[in-house]
Structure formats: C-alpha cells, structure tokens
Write a protein that holds these residues in place. Structure first.
Motif, PDB file in Angstrom:
ATOM      1  N   ALA A   1       0.821  -1.214   0.000  1.00 12.62           N
ATOM      2  CA  ALA A   1       0.000   0.000   0.000  1.00 12.62           C
ATOM      3  C   ALA A   1       0.850   1.257   0.000  1.00 12.62           C
ATOM      4  O   ALA A   1       0.453   2.284  -0.569  1.00 12.62           O
ATOM      5  CB  ALA A   1      -0.933  -0.013   1.217  1.00 12.62           C
ATOM      6  N   ASP A   2       2.034   1.192   0.624  1.00 10.23           N
ATOM      7  CA  ASP A   2       2.924   2.361   0.645  1.00 10.23           C
ATOM      8  C   ASP A   2       3.399   2.704  -0.762  1.00 10.23           C
ATOM      9  O   ASP A   2       3.512   3.881  -1.122  1.00 10.23           O
ATOM     10  CB  ASP A   2       4.122   2.090   1.556  1.00 10.23           C
ATOM     11  CG  ASP A   2       3.733   2.013   3.021  1.00 10.23           C
ATOM     12  OD1 ASP A   2       2.678   2.589   3.375  1.00 10.23           O
ATOM     13  OD2 ASP A   2       4.459   1.377   3.796  1.00 10.23           O
ATOM     14  N   TRP A   3       3.686   1.670  -1.559  1.00 10.41           N
ATOM     15  CA  TRP A   3       4.073   1.894  -2.953  1.00 10.41           C
ATOM     16  C   TRP A   3       2.929   2.543  -3.732  1.00 10.41           C
ATOM     17  O   TRP A   3       3.133   3.506  -4.473  1.00 10.41           O
ATOM     18  CB  TRP A   3       4.496   0.588  -3.611  1.00 10.41           C
ATOM     19  CG  TRP A   3       4.653   0.684  -5.100  1.00 10.41           C
ATOM     20  CD1 TRP A   3       3.775   0.259  -6.042  1.00 10.41           C
ATOM     21  CD2 TRP A   3       5.747   1.279  -5.818  1.00 10.41           C
ATOM     22  NE1 TRP A   3       4.242   0.530  -7.305  1.00 10.41           N
ATOM     23  CE2 TRP A   3       5.455   1.154  -7.204  1.00 10.41           C
ATOM     24  CE3 TRP A   3       6.934   1.883  -5.436  1.00 10.41           C
ATOM     25  CZ2 TRP A   3       6.303   1.621  -8.191  1.00 10.41           C
ATOM     26  CZ3 TRP A   3       7.797   2.348  -6.432  1.00 10.41           C
ATOM     27  CH2 TRP A   3       7.483   2.222  -7.785  1.00 10.41           C
ATOM     28  N   ASP A   4       1.728   2.036  -3.553  1.00 11.03           N
ATOM     29  CA  ASP A   4       0.571   2.580  -4.258  1.00 11.03           C
ATOM     30  C   ASP A   4       0.359   4.051  -3.893  1.00 11.03           C
ATOM     31  O   ASP A   4       0.018   4.878  -4.760  1.00 11.03           O
ATOM     32  CB  ASP A   4      -0.686   1.775  -3.903  1.00 11.03           C
ATOM     33  CG  ASP A   4      -0.616   0.342  -4.416  1.00 11.03           C
ATOM     34  OD1 ASP A   4       0.144   0.092  -5.369  1.00 11.03           O
ATOM     35  OD2 ASP A   4      -1.320  -0.513  -3.847  1.00 11.03           O
ATOM     36  N   GLU A   5       0.564   4.376  -2.631  1.00  9.46           N
ATOM     37  CA  GLU A   5       0.395   5.760  -2.183  1.00  9.46           C
ATOM     38  C   GLU A   5       1.447   6.674  -2.819  1.00  9.46           C
ATOM     39  O   GLU A   5       1.132   7.792  -3.243  1.00  9.46           O
ATOM     40  CB  GLU A   5       0.501   5.818  -0.659  1.00  9.46           C
ATOM     41  CG  GLU A   5       0.214   7.196  -0.079  1.00  9.46           C
ATOM     42  CD  GLU A   5       0.256   7.211   1.437  1.00  9.46           C
ATOM     43  OE1 GLU A   5       0.317   8.316   2.022  1.00  9.46           O
ATOM     44  OE2 GLU A   5       0.234   6.122   2.044  1.00  9.46           O
ATOM     45  N   GLU A   6       2.686   6.169  -2.897  1.00  4.15           N
ATOM     46  CA  GLU A   6       3.749   6.956  -3.528  1.00  4.15           C
ATOM     47  C   GLU A   6       3.446   7.201  -5.002  1.00  4.15           C
ATOM     48  O   GLU A   6       3.582   8.313  -5.498  1.00  4.15           O
ATOM     49  CB  GLU A   6       5.093   6.224  -3.397  1.00  4.15           C
ATOM     50  CG  GLU A   6       5.762   6.354  -2.053  1.00  4.15           C
ATOM     51  CD  GLU A   6       6.319   7.750  -1.849  1.00  4.15           C
ATOM     52  OE1 GLU A   6       7.434   8.045  -2.307  1.00  4.15           O
ATOM     53  OE2 GLU A   6       5.602   8.566  -1.231  1.00  4.15           O
ATOM     54  N   VAL A   7       3.035   6.155  -5.709  1.00  5.64           N
ATOM     55  CA  VAL A   7       2.737   6.280  -7.133  1.00  5.64           C
ATOM     56  C   VAL A   7       1.602   7.271  -7.362  1.00  5.64           C
ATOM     57  O   VAL A   7       1.640   8.075  -8.315  1.00  5.64           O
ATOM     58  CB  VAL A   7       2.402   4.903  -7.746  1.00  5.64           C
ATOM     59  CG1 VAL A   7       1.828   5.067  -9.159  1.00  5.64           C
ATOM     60  CG2 VAL A   7       3.653   4.027  -7.793  1.00  5.64           C
TER      61      VAL A   7
END
Length: 466
Positions: free
Chosen positions: A253-259
C-alpha cells in the motif's frame, strides 16, 4: 491556479519567501563529487558549523578516476589531493561516500538513480551543472556553486529566485536510428545555448513519452547546454517501472500511495508556460556537432556550414572561430570527416542501454585501423551488468578499449584519458568547447550508435552506412 510540474515541486519545497522575492527551498538530496567541494567544507569548518542532514547527502569519486585500472594511484597531484580531501571531509562529517573500488562507485548522475535515491517530486542539487540529468524522474534537479554547497550542507535549504517555465513538445515518433541524444542536439541547434536561460524545461509530447528512462536522462542531461537551469519529464508508467525494484522503494500500500502522489505531479491542463517550443520528432535524423558549442550541430547527412550562413554578426564571428579551431572547411560533408578517437561514456551516455546500443553496432565488426575507441562505463554496476551480458566480449572482439574503471574519463579530461593537440574525436559526452577533452582537442558530439559506427568507418557515420 493551474500549475506546471516544476512550479508544483517548487511550491511544495518553499520554506519561506523573502521581501525581495527570493524563495528558501528545502533540499531533499545533495550529491557531492571530489572536484568542486573541498572549499565548501573548509568554509563549513571555519564557521564552526556541522552538516545538518548527512544522511541526505552522498559523495562519490568520479572526475579524477583512473579508468585503465581502478586500483591505480591517481596520477595528477591535484586530482589525488581532491580525492584525499573528499574522503577526509566525508569521514569527518559523517557523509556516505563511494570511494574508488567500491561496488556503488561511479559518475554521480549515474549512481544516484540506479541506487534508488532520486524519485519524482524531489529537489536534488549537486555542485555540477549536469545534475539536470535527474529531472528525467520528475524531480527538480540542478547544479549549484561551492558557496551554495556550504549553505545546503549547513541548513538543508537553498535560497533561489523562481525559475520561468519552458515547454518543449516533441510530436510524432522518432525514426529508427534517432536517439534522445540526436533529439537534444537538434533542440539546442534550434533554440541556441541561451534559449532556455532562466527556465526549467519540461519535455513533453509523444516522442518524449516513448523514451526509456535512460534516454530521458540523456535528454535532461543536456538541458543545461541550452542554458536551462533544470529539465524535467513528467513521471509515468515508465518511471514507475524503473523505480519499482530500486533499493529502498516502498512496497504494498505504501508503494501505491507513492505512485498516486507521483502521478499528481503532472502539469495541469490549463497551466501557462512562459515560453513554448514544438518540434516534429518524425523529421529528425542523427545529429553531430561541427563547432565548439552544442548549438553548432547539424544532421549527419548535411555539410559543415559557412559563417555566411548565420544571421547575426555575433553568430558569424563564433562560426568563423569554431571553423578555424576545428580545422574544417565549409561545404565539407560531415560523413567525410575522419577521426582519431571515439569516446563512449560520460554522464550523458554511459549507462547500460548506451553500451548495448554500441555493442549492437560493433558485433561482428572491427574498429578501423588508426582509430582508438574508448568505452568507459558510468558506474561499477553498469560495468558488472555489461560483463554479465557479454558486452565486454563484443567490445574486445571489435578491438574497442573497454575500461575497468567507472568515471567521467575523457568527458572532463581530468585524468589520463585525454586527446592530444590536434586530435579529433567522436564523443558521446555533452560538451565540445575548445580544449574540453584535452588542450587543442577537437570534439564532435554524437550518439552511442553513431559513435560505434564512426569507430568502424574511421569517419563520422551512422550504423546504416556500414
């Protein structure tokens, strides 16, 4: 108000604005190399200051690097002293440093992205004008001076006046054999070496969006040659795919938030640029420089121009001086110009895709008699990958000199890699100023495929000519 990508990043990093209109920017990452930083540390020490965020600073040894054998002692006493000071200063102030021989060592603008240190929306500075390279990730990245290095070391901020915005839109599809290097040379020939002065360039359009991340880095790298302070490409799926597996990237989820945040950095539809330039990418062909600045470039299938071809007195005078220095006669076909040396390297074109492009041309062929082709990887990691892919064997079979050490090499000519007076080179670096590659040297800026084809032909050539 609708905003450009550069303005969005600038605004998000503005700590405060002075009464004179100067903004204080927060700096996410400062990169250091050995040549331009000793005086900054001297001033820091004299003022009794510490480095505020050493973990947001990274040093590397690249400019004075011996490339024939990475274990060799740096021959030039001043270069050797610069490296010694770099090591001592980084150790004293707790700054991470990639020394010669380290697996992470390489050209500062090459190692930062490959190690996952540059992400969209960041502000990045370095005491090196080609920090613009890192704008390929949708970061605001630019070179600074020694006194500014000290300011960032001490405060993690930088006072600057806002930049203007320049849009460069490249429509259509680049033809086969035309690279990002050809595109940026064509742009600089079109707008001149001061066409982007005071601006941040945003590269847009179908041709730019189709470029790989490494090609985008080449494009942004030479933004400074057009006088621009920064060059950026909006982050997209290509950017995200490159970053996904880099060290330190978030997951889940952290990756998705960054993207999601990165994707929001794109220029708003109704944003207004201070200046706009449009090129038709489908009409471009391989480019090569003929003079002593990158704007003095023409398509490879053209001829050396005459001073009379230029409009202003200043341009005619510059052309006359360049023709004299380069020992070229107007009307000479670019393909008739013979070279002594071919250099594949520099922060512009020393990544794995550049080496692959050269290997594709050299495979099954030999470097021409009397031509010395030098290939210097941009980082130790690039060299390891080249060996893993067998590119070193291709280079050896072709008679090219694939160096063991990674660094700036003949681009800056601060080590033993330099041309002798009167020697002529086809080079993938970014500058062709008088004496750039050695006193009295003559440099023709080219793309990696043209460099490889030139090495085989012994004269300026494209792969299609072989």
């Amino acid at each position: 108000m609708p905003s450009t990508m550069a303005r969005k990043i600038w605004r998000e990093h503005t700590v405060r604005t002075s009464s004179s209109g100067e903004d204080l920017l927060y700096v996410d990452l400062q990169l250091l190399h050995e040549v331009n930083t000793p005086q900054a540390f001297d001033r820091l020490r004299a003022a009794g200051r510490t480095v505020r965020r050493p973990e947001l600073t990274l040093g590397t040894e690249d400019h004075n690097t011996p490339t024939i054998d990475i274990r060799r002692r740096i021959a030039d006493p001043s270069g050797r002293r610069q490296s010694e000071l770099m090591r001592a200063n980084c150790a004293e102030f707790g700054i991470p440093l990639h020394r010669l021989g380290d697996p992470g060592q390489g050209i500062v603008h090459v190692i930062a992205p490959e190690q996952g240190l540059v992400r969209p929306g960041m502000t990045v500075v370095c005491c090196d004008s080609h920090t613009t390279t890192l704008g390929a990730f949708g970061a605001l990245a630019f070179g600074i001076g020694a006194s500014q290095v000290e300011h960032v070391l001490a405060t993690q901020t930088l006072p600057m006046r806002p930049l203007k915005d320049l849009s460069v839109t490249v429509r259509g599809t680049l033809p086969a054999g035309v690279t990002a290097k050809d595109l940026v040379l064509a742009l600089i020939a079109h707008i001149g070496t001061s066409g982007g002065q005071g601006h941040a360039i945003e590269y847009r359009g179908e041709a730019v969006e189709a470029l790989s991340m490494e090609a985008r880095m080449t494009l942004c790298n030479m933004s400074v040659e057009a006088g621009s302070r920064a060059g950026l490409v909006a982050p997209d799926a290509t950017t995200f795919a490159y970053l996904r597996d880099r060290p330190g990237m978030p997951t889940g989820a952290d990756w998705d938030e960054e993207v999601a945040y990165w994707a929001s950095l794109r220029t708003d539809e109704d944003a207004v640029f201070d200046k706009e330039v449009t090129l038709d990418g489908s009409t471009l062909s391989p480019y090569v420089s003929w003079g002593t600045n990158p704007a003095q470039s023409v398509a490879l299938d053209q001829c050396v121009p005459s001073a009379d071809d230029f409009d202003t007195v200043e341009e005619r005078a510059a052309a006359t001086r360049a023709l004299d220095y380069m020992d070229l006669k107007p009307g000479t076909a670019m393909r008739d110009i013979a070279v002594d040396t071919v250099f594949l390297g520099s922060c512009t074109n020393s990544r794995i895709e550049d080496l692959r492009a050269a290997a594709d041309v050299l495979s099954g062929r030999r470097v021409a008699d009397g031509v010395h082709m030098i290939i210097v990887p941009g980082s130790a990691a690039v060299r390891r990958q080249a060996v893993e892919e067998g590119l070193d064997a291709v280079f050896a079979a072709a008679g090219a000199d694939f160096r063991a050490g990674a660094g700036c090499s003949m681009c800056a000519a601060l080590n033993e890699d330099r041309l002798r007076p009167g020697q002529r080179a086809a080079s993938t670096n970014n500058r062709n100023f008088e004496g750039r590659q050695g006193k009295g040297s003559r440099t023709h800026i080219v793309s990696p495929p043209v460099a490889a084809a030139t090495a085989v032909a012994g004269r300026l050539a494209a792969p299609a000519d072989l």
